[in-house]
Design a protein around this motif. Sequence first.
Motif, PDB file in Angstrom:
ATOM      1  N   UNK A  43     -45.739 -21.063  12.558  1.00  5.48           N
ATOM      2  CA  UNK A  43     -46.811 -21.765  11.842  1.00  5.48           C
ATOM      3  C   UNK A  43     -47.928 -20.824  11.432  1.00  5.48           C
ATOM      4  N   UNK A  44     -48.377 -20.951  10.203  1.00  9.23           N
ATOM      5  CA  UNK A  44     -49.385 -20.045   9.655  1.00  9.23           C
ATOM      6  C   UNK A  44     -50.739 -20.281  10.328  1.00  9.23           C
ATOM      7  N   UNK A  45     -51.351 -19.207  10.753  1.00 10.79           N
ATOM      8  CA  UNK A  45     -52.708 -19.266  11.312  1.00 10.79           C
ATOM      9  C   UNK A  45     -53.622 -18.479  10.377  1.00 10.79           C
ATOM     10  N   UNK A  46     -54.451 -19.187   9.641  1.00 11.25           N
ATOM     11  CA  UNK A  46     -55.360 -18.536   8.709  1.00 11.25           C
ATOM     12  C   UNK A  46     -56.377 -17.709   9.486  1.00 11.25           C
ATOM     13  N   UNK A  47     -56.511 -16.472   9.121  1.00 11.09           N
ATOM     14  CA  UNK A  47     -57.509 -15.518   9.633  1.00 11.09           C
ATOM     15  C   UNK A  47     -57.331 -15.123  11.092  1.00 11.09           C
ATOM     16  N   UNK A  48     -56.885 -16.026  11.909  1.00  3.27           N
ATOM     17  CA  UNK A  48     -56.926 -15.751  13.347  1.00  3.27           C
ATOM     18  C   UNK A  48     -55.746 -14.929  13.839  1.00  3.27           C
ATOM     19  N   UNK A  49     -54.670 -14.841  13.063  1.00  2.00           N
ATOM     20  CA  UNK A  49     -53.489 -14.113  13.537  1.00  2.00           C
ATOM     21  C   UNK A  49     -53.308 -12.810  12.770  1.00  2.00           C
ATOM     22  N   UNK A  50     -52.839 -11.783  13.486  1.00  2.00           N
ATOM     23  CA  UNK A  50     -52.439 -10.529  12.834  1.00  2.00           C
ATOM     24  C   UNK A  50     -50.936 -10.614  12.606  1.00  2.00           C
ATOM     25  N   UNK A  51     -50.531 -10.502  11.366  1.00  2.00           N
ATOM     26  CA  UNK A  51     -49.107 -10.594  11.051  1.00  2.00           C
ATOM     27  C   UNK A  51     -48.558  -9.224  10.669  1.00  2.00           C
ATOM     28  N   UNK A  52     -47.426  -8.917  11.226  1.00  2.00           N
ATOM     29  CA  UNK A  52     -46.771  -7.652  10.883  1.00  2.00           C
ATOM     30  C   UNK A  52     -46.060  -7.802   9.549  1.00  2.00           C
ATOM     31  N   UNK A  53     -46.325  -6.858   8.661  1.00  2.00           N
ATOM     32  CA  UNK A  53     -45.669  -6.854   7.353  1.00  2.00           C
ATOM     33  C   UNK A  53     -44.537  -5.825   7.398  1.00  2.00           C
ATOM     34  N   UNK A  92     -54.410 -24.034   2.603  1.00  2.00           N
ATOM     35  CA  UNK A  92     -54.864 -23.613   3.931  1.00  2.00           C
ATOM     36  C   UNK A  92     -55.881 -22.498   3.723  1.00  2.00           C
ATOM     37  N   UNK A  93     -57.110 -22.717   4.182  1.00  2.00           N
ATOM     38  CA  UNK A  93     -58.140 -21.697   3.956  1.00  2.00           C
ATOM     39  C   UNK A  93     -59.091 -21.549   5.139  1.00  2.00           C
ATOM     40  N   UNK A  94     -58.798 -22.209   6.245  1.00  2.00           N
ATOM     41  CA  UNK A  94     -59.710 -22.123   7.375  1.00  2.00           C
ATOM     42  C   UNK A  94     -58.929 -22.015   8.676  1.00  2.00           C
ATOM     43  N   UNK A  95     -59.490 -21.255   9.597  1.00  2.00           N
ATOM     44  CA  UNK A  95     -58.864 -21.122  10.912  1.00  2.00           C
ATOM     45  C   UNK A  95     -58.863 -22.436  11.666  1.00  2.00           C
ATOM     46  N   UNK A  96     -59.682 -23.374  11.225  1.00  2.00           N
ATOM     47  CA  UNK A  96     -59.746 -24.655  11.917  1.00  2.00           C
ATOM     48  C   UNK A  96     -58.644 -25.614  11.467  1.00  2.00           C
ATOM     49  N   UNK A  97     -57.896 -25.217  10.445  1.00  2.00           N
ATOM     50  CA  UNK A  97     -56.863 -26.123   9.913  1.00  2.00           C
ATOM     51  C   UNK A  97     -55.533 -25.914  10.626  1.00  2.00           C
ATOM     52  N   UNK A  98     -54.838 -27.024  10.876  1.00  2.00           N
ATOM     53  CA  UNK A  98     -53.490 -26.931  11.424  1.00  2.00           C
ATOM     54  C   UNK A  98     -52.537 -26.429  10.346  1.00  2.00           C
ATOM     55  N   UNK A  99     -51.428 -25.879  10.781  1.00  2.00           N
ATOM     56  CA  UNK A  99     -50.450 -25.357   9.816  1.00  2.00           C
ATOM     57  C   UNK A  99     -49.733 -26.471   9.080  1.00  2.00           C
TER      58      UNK A  99
END
Lengths: 252, 374
Positions: A43-53, A92-99
């Motif tokens: 599930x996408x986490x806006x801003x709060x997660x570091x994703x490996x590319x 999705x544009x906020x860390x407060x939003x669910x995926x």
Amino acid sequence: MKYALYLPLFILLFALGCDDDDVLSTQEVDFPISFRAEFGGTPLAIQSADYAYPTGADLKIQLFQYYVSDLELLPAGGGDPVQLSDIELIRWMSATEAATTTRTFQAPIGDYVGLRFGVGVSPDLNAQDPSNFAADFVLNENEFWGPSTRYVFAKIEANADLENDGTFDTPLTYHLGSDALYTTVTFNRTFTLDGTQDPDFTIVADVLKALADDTDSFDIANPDQQRIHGGNQAIATDLWNRLADQFSLETR
Amino acid sequence: MPRFLLLCGLFTLFLAASCEPDAPICENCPEEETDAPITGPANPTAYTLEVPSYLPRPIVDETNPLTVEGIELGRRLFYDRIMGRDSAFSCADCHKQELAFTDGLPKAVGVSGRTGRRSAMSIVNMAFNPNGFNWDGRDGKLWEQAVHPVEDMLEMDEDWEAVLIRLRRSRDYPQRFRAAFGIGRTSEITQELAVKAIAQFEMTIIAADSHFDRVVYRNTEFFTEEEQLGADSLFFIEDVPVGALHPGCGHCHNAPTFGDNRFRNNGLDNVSSLEDFEDIGFGAVSGSRFDNGKFRTPTLRNIALTAPYMHDGRFNTLEEVLDHYASGGHGVENEDPNITGFPLSERQKTALLAFLRSLTDESLPTDPRFSSPF
């Protein structure tokens, strides 16, 4: 005596008026459909997660959004599709939003064989002037480039840490859309809506799949591929095609 | 015993002093009861907010329908110092019409010269704002926003109860409240009705007759060469060359509203962590540290009138604003990715400034519909 003829006619008319077939055929139920954003299957986490590319960089996703046009159900007996919505902006544009975000539509009870929608803004709506709409309508949310390029169908925005030094200082902005890119997605599913055991549908979009696949990754280290805006949609085609092709439908 | 008598005397004196009647809340108001019947017209006239076709349709607040009488009442309340402490401060003291309803100061200055936390925002074109009000979006509705300045000790610093007593005792306001909201007694004048009237007036403040509008939408004027360069090559983003770093103001400030009212970290502060912002802005409203340092993206209409700039007024001129955006952000993790930095020659800067100045509605600062009724 002549009134004796009117009486049975009246009863017949009354009986026909009480026929409830029409009522049943137009009965509607609430039909929720969910939209989930993912990155690499999680599930996408806006801003709060570091994703490996895949190229080795890390990403923080700041924004992921896309328009859905003409969301329709395909009746089992053929005929015209049932339109649930002409336009939705999924964002999705906020860390407060669910995926996962859920929209509830009205749908006639009945048997269906599929779900269909357009990714982007349908050509008829894309020809509209945004000032035709209220300022808080989804087609008037500053997602309009201008008279020649019109609506931005989808956006992916992120900050990248290319050097793996913990600093997310390379901005990436991919703004996509044109009539030529509008894409219809169809999911074939047999299901019944009767208000009792309706299926739970979740439309899933994976940001990573839009940017990269097993063999080819969008080169985010290349300055020419860090920004796609406005009239530069030629270089966006590959990105758009991957975005439009990766939608999946989960059914429960 | 004398000591006891002395104490008794002092106590009696203290009691007597504390029984002294309070100073009148409103020196010029008659000493009348605050629950008197109100007579007069009580049929508000519905008002339809007309805006030019090139602007979006206004957002209708069904909890506060516009009426002719409500708007006029709101205009009076907006300009009347009866709303502030000791009847000495009005909304208009920080929202001056000649400055597009800002105050020309880095941070708002309230009662007794107290400096506020942020810059006074322009209240123009609020009818197109879907994303809450104030720099941090803390108020969902325009009329809810109007509650706080009255009681904020750094702004008007007054107790709403005192304001309501003054309004109820006024010779004029009860009839106006009745005309606007159909009430029958002065006790029915409430905080909610007062702020709803103010919001109705504010909703009507529309700026839509700028040089830009006359060029692009009305086709009655032409851009200068500089303005055209600023618009086509720098501000808007339709034909940006591949890979080019570009001002791209239109990403967030697109026409016709020139501001999407969303919350962004626009790269102002070089903080080492998201907790280090001096003012966390939207983060205090959303409760998410990832929203710290984000503030509203306001309209650029009338931007030439609303200096200084940003939520804290840190930039005195538009030139400084452009220099900031051209230098890019600071790589803070929640910076908006559209903050990229870009090359900007003096000629380009002049062109961009010329375009920004074309967004001023020259009629706004003197429009009698928005002026003080006193």
